[in-house]
Design an enzyme around this catalytic site. Sequence first.
Site, PDB file in Angstrom:
ATOM      1  NE  ARG A 101     -13.991  55.408  34.653  1.00  0.00           N
ATOM      2  CZ  ARG A 101     -13.935  54.125  34.392  1.00  0.00           C
ATOM      3  NH1 ARG A 101     -12.797  53.539  34.068  1.00  0.00           N
ATOM      4  NH2 ARG A 101     -15.019  53.377  34.481  1.00  0.00           N
ATOM      5  CE  LYS A 136       8.952  52.611  17.802  1.00  0.00           C
ATOM      6  NZ  LYS A 136       8.876  51.693  16.641  1.00  0.00           N
ATOM      7  CE  LYS A 168      16.983  53.836  17.901  1.00  0.00           C
ATOM      8  NZ  LYS A 168      15.539  54.098  17.814  1.00  0.00           N
ATOM      9  CD  GLU A 197      18.487  51.273  14.112  1.00  0.00           C
ATOM     10  OE1 GLU A 197      17.345  51.161  14.579  1.00  0.00           O
ATOM     11  OE2 GLU A 197      18.882  52.291  13.517  1.00  0.00           O
ATOM     12  CG  ASP A 218      16.040  48.549  11.871  1.00  0.00           C
ATOM     13  OD1 ASP A 218      14.946  48.206  12.367  1.00  0.00           O
ATOM     14  OD2 ASP A 218      16.175  49.562  11.167  1.00  0.00           O
TER      15      ASP A 218
END
Length: 279
Positions: A101, A136, A168, A197, A218
Amino acid sequence: MLNDELLRQSRIESVALSLREDIGDGDITARLIAPEARATGRVITREAAVIAGRRWVEEVFRQVDDTVVLHWQVQDGQTVVPDQVLFTFEGPARSLLTAERTALNWLQTLSGVATACASYARQVAHTKVRLLDTRKTLPGLRMAEKYAVTCGGCYNHRIGLWDAFLIKENHIAACGSIGAAVAEARRIGPGRPVEVETENLDELDQALSAGADIIMLDEFSLADMTTAVAQTAGRAKLEASGNINEQTLVPVAETGVDYISIGALTKHLRATDLSMRLN
């Protein structure tokens, strides 16, 4: 950037953790089988996919029982069809069933990432754009997922907070201006890439004047992206970002930006359907 040693260390640690959470203090069901029993078998895919994760599978079996022998019939990055054999194996039956597994979890997860990336990459193959992943990622699986991204024909953005600057809105506010933030980045991290950004064309001008290496657009409109490409004229690389999906991907790529970053490459994961069969 990803390198072999970074991947190797991450792979050993993450596989060990995945085995601990599954096996605990021992696989009690495997003890139903005589310790001397041996088995052979194969792993197949039930669906079309792009394969990624061979070394994670190998590491699982190595940590469980290094006498298990695997015979691969595919390479990472290879496209496979339903019912295709990915690898065969032989070894102690107890070990094979204990590792099953966890090994399949790694292979199905990373192949799922690679398959999604290949789908996105095919759509923009007629442009010069490079599709980038983001931070992410699933917690604890970043290195593995970023490796899988490259198997699917996409590219890695920064690995974490340590290898490149991404300035940012809140960084700019804290530093006082885009120019001040870029200047401080150059001072404390000479030689490291500096990305800024921006949210509009005025901020793009400021980032260009500050000498940013990469400028993130952005949630720019398509018209403003096209203007930004003309306005920048090679003075910096441009990266489009923000809610880009399979419906908006091609029009954004066709504006002429250098990069498109897509969180969905790693966070919207659907594992590939695999099956392990003992003979």
